[in-house]
Design a protein around this motif. Structure first.
Motif, mmCIF file in Angstrom:
data_model
loop_
_atom_site.group_PDB
_atom_site.id
_atom_site.type_symbol
_atom_site.label_atom_id
_atom_site.label_comp_id
_atom_site.label_asym_id
_atom_site.label_seq_id
_atom_site.Cartn_x
_atom_site.Cartn_y
_atom_site.Cartn_z
ATOM 1 N N ALA A 31 0.824 -1.209 0.000
ATOM 2 C CA ALA A 31 0.000 0.000 0.000
ATOM 3 C C ALA A 31 0.858 1.260 0.000
ATOM 4 C CB ALA A 31 -0.938 -0.002 1.209
ATOM 5 N N VAL A 32 1.957 1.230 0.732
ATOM 6 C CA VAL A 32 2.874 2.371 0.757
ATOM 7 C C VAL A 32 3.612 2.490 -0.576
ATOM 8 C CG1 VAL A 32 4.919 3.336 1.868
ATOM 9 C CG2 VAL A 32 3.133 2.274 3.261
ATOM 10 N N PHE A 33 4.098 1.365 -1.099
ATOM 11 C CA PHE A 33 4.867 1.391 -2.347
ATOM 12 C C PHE A 33 4.025 1.857 -3.540
ATOM 13 C CE2 PHE A 33 9.039 -1.221 -2.449
ATOM 14 C CZ PHE A 33 9.573 -0.385 -1.475
ATOM 15 N N LYS A 34 2.722 1.666 -3.496
ATOM 16 C CA LYS A 34 1.869 2.143 -4.580
ATOM 17 C C LYS A 34 1.884 3.663 -4.668
ATOM 18 C CE LYS A 34 -1.279 -1.804 -4.585
ATOM 19 N NZ LYS A 34 -2.616 -2.334 -4.179
ATOM 20 N N GLN A 35 2.234 4.328 -3.563
ATOM 21 C CA GLN A 35 2.264 5.788 -3.538
ATOM 22 C C GLN A 35 3.690 6.342 -3.523
ATOM 23 O OE1 GLN A 35 -0.752 7.277 -0.482
ATOM 24 N NE2 GLN A 35 -0.676 5.081 -0.039
ATOM 25 N N ASP A 36 4.625 5.577 -2.966
ATOM 26 C CA ASP A 36 6.003 6.052 -2.838
ATOM 27 C C ASP A 36 6.940 4.845 -2.864
ATOM 28 O OD1 ASP A 36 8.422 7.210 -2.273
ATOM 29 O OD2 ASP A 36 7.901 7.835 -0.225
ATOM 30 N N ASN A 37 7.486 4.544 -4.036
ATOM 31 C CA ASN A 37 8.322 3.341 -4.135
ATOM 32 C C ASN A 37 9.733 3.549 -3.595
ATOM 33 O OD1 ASN A 37 9.554 4.816 -6.153
ATOM 34 N ND2 ASN A 37 9.250 3.288 -7.762
ATOM 35 N N MET A 38 10.006 4.741 -3.057
ATOM 36 C CA MET A 38 11.284 4.971 -2.377
ATOM 37 C C MET A 38 11.109 4.934 -0.859
ATOM 38 S SD MET A 38 13.375 5.224 -4.847
ATOM 39 C CE MET A 38 14.865 5.855 -4.058
ATOM 40 N N ALA A 39 9.915 4.604 -0.412
ATOM 41 C CA ALA A 39 9.638 4.566 1.027
ATOM 42 C C ALA A 39 10.431 3.455 1.709
ATOM 43 C CB ALA A 39 8.152 4.352 1.264
ATOM 44 N N ARG A 40 10.588 3.614 3.002
ATOM 45 C CA ARG A 40 11.185 2.549 3.828
ATOM 46 C C ARG A 40 10.142 2.135 4.863
ATOM 47 N NH1 ARG A 40 14.944 6.347 3.229
ATOM 48 N NH2 ARG A 40 14.744 7.143 5.350
ATOM 49 N N VAL A 41 9.953 0.825 4.961
ATOM 50 C CA VAL A 41 8.879 0.287 5.796
ATOM 51 C C VAL A 41 9.385 -0.934 6.551
ATOM 52 C CG1 VAL A 41 6.545 -0.702 5.819
ATOM 53 C CG2 VAL A 41 7.140 1.050 4.119
ATOM 54 N N ALA A 42 9.017 -1.037 7.818
ATOM 55 C CA ALA A 42 9.213 -2.265 8.601
ATOM 56 C C ALA A 42 7.932 -2.473 9.405
ATOM 57 C CB ALA A 42 10.423 -2.146 9.522
ATOM 58 N N CYS A 43 7.153 -3.469 9.029
ATOM 59 C CA CYS A 43 5.808 -3.639 9.595
ATOM 60 C C CYS A 43 5.656 -5.025 10.199
ATOM 61 C CB CYS A 43 4.763 -3.424 8.505
ATOM 62 S SG CYS A 43 3.062 -3.666 9.055
ATOM 63 N N GLU A 44 5.147 -5.086 11.414
ATOM 64 C CA GLU A 44 4.903 -6.357 12.110
ATOM 65 C C GLU A 44 3.423 -6.447 12.469
ATOM 66 O OE1 GLU A 44 7.524 -8.197 12.320
ATOM 67 O OE2 GLU A 44 9.135 -6.730 12.101
ATOM 68 N N THR A 45 2.890 -7.664 12.418
ATOM 69 C CA THR A 45 1.487 -7.883 12.751
ATOM 70 C C THR A 45 1.360 -8.976 13.809
ATOM 71 O OG1 THR A 45 0.804 -7.249 10.514
ATOM 72 C CG2 THR A 45 -0.783 -8.504 11.833
ATOM 73 N N LEU A 46 0.502 -8.744 14.782
ATOM 74 C CA LEU A 46 0.156 -9.718 15.817
ATOM 75 C C LEU A 46 -1.334 -10.007 15.708
ATOM 76 C CD1 LEU A 46 0.655 -11.272 18.562
ATOM 77 C CD2 LEU A 46 0.059 -9.117 19.682
ATOM 78 N N LEU A 47 -1.693 -11.279 15.683
ATOM 79 C CA LEU A 47 -3.098 -11.690 15.595
ATOM 80 C C LEU A 47 -3.436 -12.608 16.754
ATOM 81 C CD1 LEU A 47 -3.049 -12.605 11.809
ATOM 82 C CD2 LEU A 47 -4.141 -10.579 12.786
ATOM 83 N N THR A 48 -4.575 -12.368 17.391
ATOM 84 C CA THR A 48 -5.041 -13.273 18.436
ATOM 85 C C THR A 48 -6.548 -13.134 18.560
ATOM 86 O OG1 THR A 48 -4.841 -13.932 20.755
ATOM 87 C CG2 THR A 48 -4.619 -11.580 20.274
ATOM 88 N N GLU A 49 -7.238 -14.254 18.645
ATOM 89 C CA GLU A 49 -8.695 -14.268 18.688
ATOM 90 C C GLU A 49 -9.236 -13.377 17.568
ATOM 91 O OE1 GLU A 49 -9.168 -13.492 23.016
ATOM 92 O OE2 GLU A 49 -9.817 -15.586 23.103
ATOM 93 N N ASN A 50 -10.050 -12.398 17.882
ATOM 94 C CA ASN A 50 -10.619 -11.563 16.817
ATOM 95 C C ASN A 50 -9.998 -10.169 16.839
ATOM 96 O OD1 ASN A 50 -12.432 -11.731 14.628
ATOM 97 N ND2 ASN A 50 -13.977 -10.520 15.702
ATOM 98 N N ARG A 51 -8.676 -10.138 16.962
ATOM 99 C CA ARG A 51 -7.966 -8.869 17.123
ATOM 100 C C ARG A 51 -6.669 -8.882 16.310
ATOM 101 N NH1 ARG A 51 -7.964 -4.928 21.098
ATOM 102 N NH2 ARG A 51 -9.481 -6.146 22.292
ATOM 103 N N ALA A 52 -6.339 -7.715 15.745
ATOM 104 C CA ALA A 52 -5.076 -7.526 15.026
ATOM 105 C C ALA A 52 -4.369 -6.286 15.552
ATOM 106 C CB ALA A 52 -5.330 -7.378 13.532
ATOM 107 N N LEU A 244 2.001 -14.253 14.215
ATOM 108 C CA LEU A 244 3.025 -13.216 14.308
ATOM 109 C C LEU A 244 3.846 -13.187 13.025
ATOM 110 C CD1 LEU A 244 4.122 -11.173 16.435
ATOM 111 C CD2 LEU A 244 5.815 -12.908 17.039
ATOM 112 N N THR A 245 4.094 -11.989 12.509
ATOM 113 C CA THR A 245 4.919 -11.840 11.315
ATOM 114 C C THR A 245 6.308 -12.450 11.530
ATOM 115 O OG1 THR A 245 3.792 -9.793 10.734
ATOM 116 C CG2 THR A 245 5.940 -10.157 9.725
ATOM 117 N N GLY A 246 6.787 -13.153 10.523
ATOM 118 C CA GLY A 246 8.174 -13.615 10.516
ATOM 119 C C GLY A 246 8.444 -14.883 11.276
#
Length: 387
Positions: A31-52, A244-246
């Motif tokens: 989603a970020v790269f679609k607007q700025d392909n020079m962006a730098r991103v480090a994104c982690e996601t945690l999921l549990t039950e019905n929550r992110a 968990l991501t990764g």
């Protein structure tokens, strides 16, 4: 006498909680790269039950916006999580967005004068290729992935109504030397709706998922199928297990057939060498094997934060080679780019292509976006060695 042994690899489906987390993290990056392909991103996601919970750092040009809640909901919907009872509900899940700006210390280490890029962190990365499959991948991991891809297709086509998104597979293959000769054990566990009998699950999984995928010529006469060996599996997804991501880095790569560096891939832009150098190492290894220089090839690259040139480059041709390894290393340095900027440009990595990598492996799939799977350098390698 050549060694006779069993080797096992596993995969997990797109609905496995860890893989779901990977897909969300990479969807944020896209989603970020679609607007700025020079962006730098480090994104982690945690999921549990019905929550992110989505957290991480980013650095973009002004005006870039991305709707984390929308990304989570769309990703969960595409996977098939539309009811909290099956593990997650894209409509009602609670979402927390903890993304924030990137540290200036990291930014100054990465961005160099003249457009050069320093490695986003220290680390070591591996790439591998072999002649076991047309994809130049180890057979166990390829079969493990294909079983779950088949399960996803069957579920989404509505052929088996009680299949749910969470699933795992495991394939054990007998080798003589480094040649696969027989499939001896297959494990497949799939989430299902409540009340389906085990006998019905076994029958459908064999008929719709396993039998269409496994090559009959490689089936051992004593093959063992373990289908949902734990019994009931109607509680799955993030309801049954935190995601968990990764956390599935061996599933992401070669199924344990070669060493693995310390870093995961998903949620990271390509200035992070955890990702770009792992892709470049696969590209190098695959072209070496495709060129006929060896039957197997392992590549290691290592980097220091803020430094463009790798601190080391190692090739292991495993004895099944037509050339000397030190000569192959010289050829690689001439033919392939191995600085962060060089790898990004060589493989055209500043594109929103990453969510597709986040399930069923980053390697071995001939998708147009997966430039590291090309074998377009094989001829240059053959010319180098006058083969």
């Amino acid at each position: 006498m050549e060694k006779d042994y069993l080797f096992t690899s596993e995969s997990v489906s797109e609905g496995h909680p860890d893989k779901m987390a990977d897909q969300i993290s990479d969807a944020v990056l896209d989603a970020v790269f679609k607007q700025d392909n020079m962006a730098r991103v480090a994104c982690e996601t945690l999921l549990t039950e019905n929550r992110a919970v989505v957290a991480g750092e980013f650095s973009t040009k002004k005006g870039v916006t991305f709707d984390v809640k929308k990304i989570v909901r769309e990703t969960a919907k595409d996977i098939g999580y539309n009811d909290a009872a099956c593990g997650f509900d894209y409509k009602t899940c609670k979402i927390e967005n903890l993304m924030h700006g990137q540290s200036d210390n990291i930014a100054k280490a990465v961005v160099k004068k003249g457009g050069e890029i320093g490695a986003g962190d220290q680390g070591l990365m591996f790439g591998y290729a072999c002649t076991e499959t047309p994809e130049y991948m180890p057979l166990p991991i390829m079969l493990a992935h294909k079983l779950l891809q088949q399960a996803s297709q069957v579920r989404k086509a509505g052929l088996v109504k009680w299949l749910l998104p969470d699933a795992k597979s495991q394939v054990s293959i007998r080798y003589i030397g480094h040649k696969p000769v027989a499939i001896e054990r297959v494990v497949l566990s799939t989430q299902h709706t409540k009340g389906v009998s085990h006998a019905r699950i076994e029958k459908a999984v064999r008929e719709y998922i396993i039998d269409p995928i496994l090559p009959a010529a490689l089936l051992s006469k004593d093959i063992v199928y373990l289908i949902n060996p734990s019994g009931n599996f109607y509680i799955g997804g993030p309801l049954g297990d935190t995601g968990l991501t990764g956390r599935k880095i061996i599933v992401d790569t070669y199924g344990g057939s070669c060493p693995h560096g310390g870093g995961a891939f998903s949620g990271k832009d390509p200035t992070k060498v955890d990702r770009s150098a792992a892709y470049a190492a696969r590209y190098i290894a695959k072209n070496i094997v495709a060129a006929g220089l060896a039957e197997r090839c392992t590549v290691q690259l290592s980097y220091a934060i803020g430094v463009a040139e790798p601190t080391s480059l190692m090739l292991n041709l495993h004895g099944d080679r037509k050339v000397e390894e030190h000569e192959a290393e010289k050829a690689v340095r001439e033919i392939f780019a191995v600085t962060p900027r060089g790898m990004i440009e060589m493989l055209d990595l500043r594109r929103p292509i990453y969510q597709k990598t986040a399930s069923y492996g980053h390697f071995g799939r001939e998708l147009p976006e997966f430039t590291w799977e090309r074998t377009d350098k094989a001829e240059a390698l053959r010319r180098w060695f006058k083969l």
